[in-house]
Design a protein around this motif. Sequence first.
Motif, PDB file in Angstrom:
ATOM      1  N   GLU A   1      43.044  33.692  37.767  1.00 53.00           N
ATOM      2  CA  GLU A   1      41.546  33.627  37.542  1.00 53.00           C
ATOM      3  C   GLU A   1      40.986  33.596  36.089  1.00 53.00           C
TER       4      GLU A   1
ATOM      5  N   PHE B   1      42.176  28.038  39.710  1.00 55.19           N
ATOM      6  CA  PHE B   1      41.708  29.659  40.054  1.00 55.19           C
ATOM      7  C   PHE B   1      42.152  30.023  41.474  1.00 55.19           C
TER       8      PHE B   1
ATOM      9  N   THR C   1      38.766  31.825  43.903  1.00 57.27           N
ATOM     10  CA  THR C   1      38.250  30.930  44.345  1.00 57.27           C
ATOM     11  C   THR C   1      38.729  29.388  44.670  1.00 57.27           C
TER      12      THR C   1
END
Length: 602
Positions: free
Chosen positions: A74, A364, A367
């Motif tokens: 991330e 990512f 998320t």
Amino acid sequence: MKDIKYREVWDLDTLFPGGSESDQLHKHIEELVGKVNEFKSKAACFQTPQDVDDSIKVAELIEYISVIRTHLSEANSFITCLLAQNPKDQRAASLQGKAGSISSSFESVVHKTQKILINIEKDLWEALLDTDELRNYKFILNEWREKGRLQLPENEENLVSDLMVDGYHAWGQFYNALVSDIKVYVPINGKVNELSVGQAINLRSHSNEEVRKESHKALEDVWTQKEELFAKILNHVAGFRLQVYKNKGIENVLKEPLLDNHMKEETLNAMWRAVDKYKQPFINYLNKKAEMLGETKLNSYNFWAPITESKQQMNYKEAVDFVTEHIGRFGPEIEQFTTQAFEKGWIESENRPNKSAVAFCAGFPLTGESRVFMTYGGTIKDVLTLAHELGHAFHNHAMKSVEGLNKQYPLSIAETASTFSEMLMLDAAIEKARSNEERLFLLDEKLKRSVMNFMNIHSRFLFEKNFYQERKEGNISSSRLNELMREAINEGYKGSIATIPIHSWIWTPHYYITKSPFYNFPYTFGYLFSLSIYAKAKEEGKEFEPEYLALLRDSGSMTVEDLVMKHLGDDIRSEAFWEKGLKLCIKDAEEFIYLSEQCGEE
């Protein structure tokens, strides 16, 4: 069609507000340090399992590794995005260094943990893998165990790791710094232009042949002047790697890259045999292109030459509509995902100065989002790049529900979804084309990809294989490297190109990557693999989407042989599997020759 917001600048604030000054990002990185230290403490207490109940302890370590890798990914993805939109962001560069240091410290503990797994007695190992806690990680744990066997004793492994930083990896970094600092002087329209290596290489697709030729000559002059220096770098990179392999008892230099790509050598050999068997149609294409350019044999600097001028221009709104419409033909989930990517500002496409020139997709995993970076210029090539990177993003989307460690798929599979999406766009553009000249231009674009995978990458593989074999006996001179490159290109292209770029061993950065050798064959594998999937998708239409998603989700948790057998019912150790994709490309070559003759008669 649902209204789409056509913003051309991405939204990074939904990930970490404030860019490189983000308090949330800095907190995230500091928490990572804490997580890694906690993992180190746990790993220090980890002993070789003696009982099947120890599966719980192994599962705890796996959870730590999974969480830390997710958080590291991330942070690294965000920093990569920051540096792409502004390469001069010093704060982001500093954070990149810090994240790299955390990652290095973390991975060294992971390697120690993997080393312990080697000592587990075979029957207990099998029993552990059959427990509820570890069953889903059977593939990755077996891979760890295999890689652990290739490690040196701990004190030697630590020494090698230390030496790699300022020795092995430093040579790779020195190569990149050296190339980026080189200036190439190319005469264009009577004026000598000072260009970077990348800018000079990009002139190979210039519409003016004289510019292409002068650029090629200027680059060859530079490489000739500096070939001794680059020969030393390449010899040092390979020499270090071979010495480490020797100490580990590894004789086959393909062992590491094959393991990294979840692939057996017999699969690789079957692929190359099939490719070699079906090169004639692509030789015919190259010969036809040479004829169209007034040559008896195609000069290498004319390979990327535009064969006709494309009339297909799309503004960004039209490109978004085009991509969404045609990707949507293959299922509701991929259509919804693509629409969401545009609506939520996941794509940076603005054509502005002072941004990176390299297109990419950043995932990512924390998320469950992606970001696509490119510079959109309105050409069909830009549409293909957009679709290609969105394909990577869809692969990330498919992996959302996959458990941590199983999210990581090899390079051999990494280009599957991206090439699939690109093929969709090319076929849709050909279908939309209003003239034979336009179809010819697009077919040429497709065939360039085929030739690069079947001939150029094959020559890179042959060069590297022969180079490592000779390097075992000692340093190789620059003149011998030139000979090896000439031989490899002649074999890869079957003698179908002239003005052979014998210095490609210098300007091909893959040879200098210190992470792993043979950063070439996975691209040909991925290209042909995606073509097989694409052929099946065309047969089944939207009904194929669930199968496609299932295949992508399994891409990190089994060998490529098992993946293909499970989802496509094929044996990729057989040449017959690879011939299916090759025959699709052969049709393109035949169509190109037919259309070129039709255009010639008009």
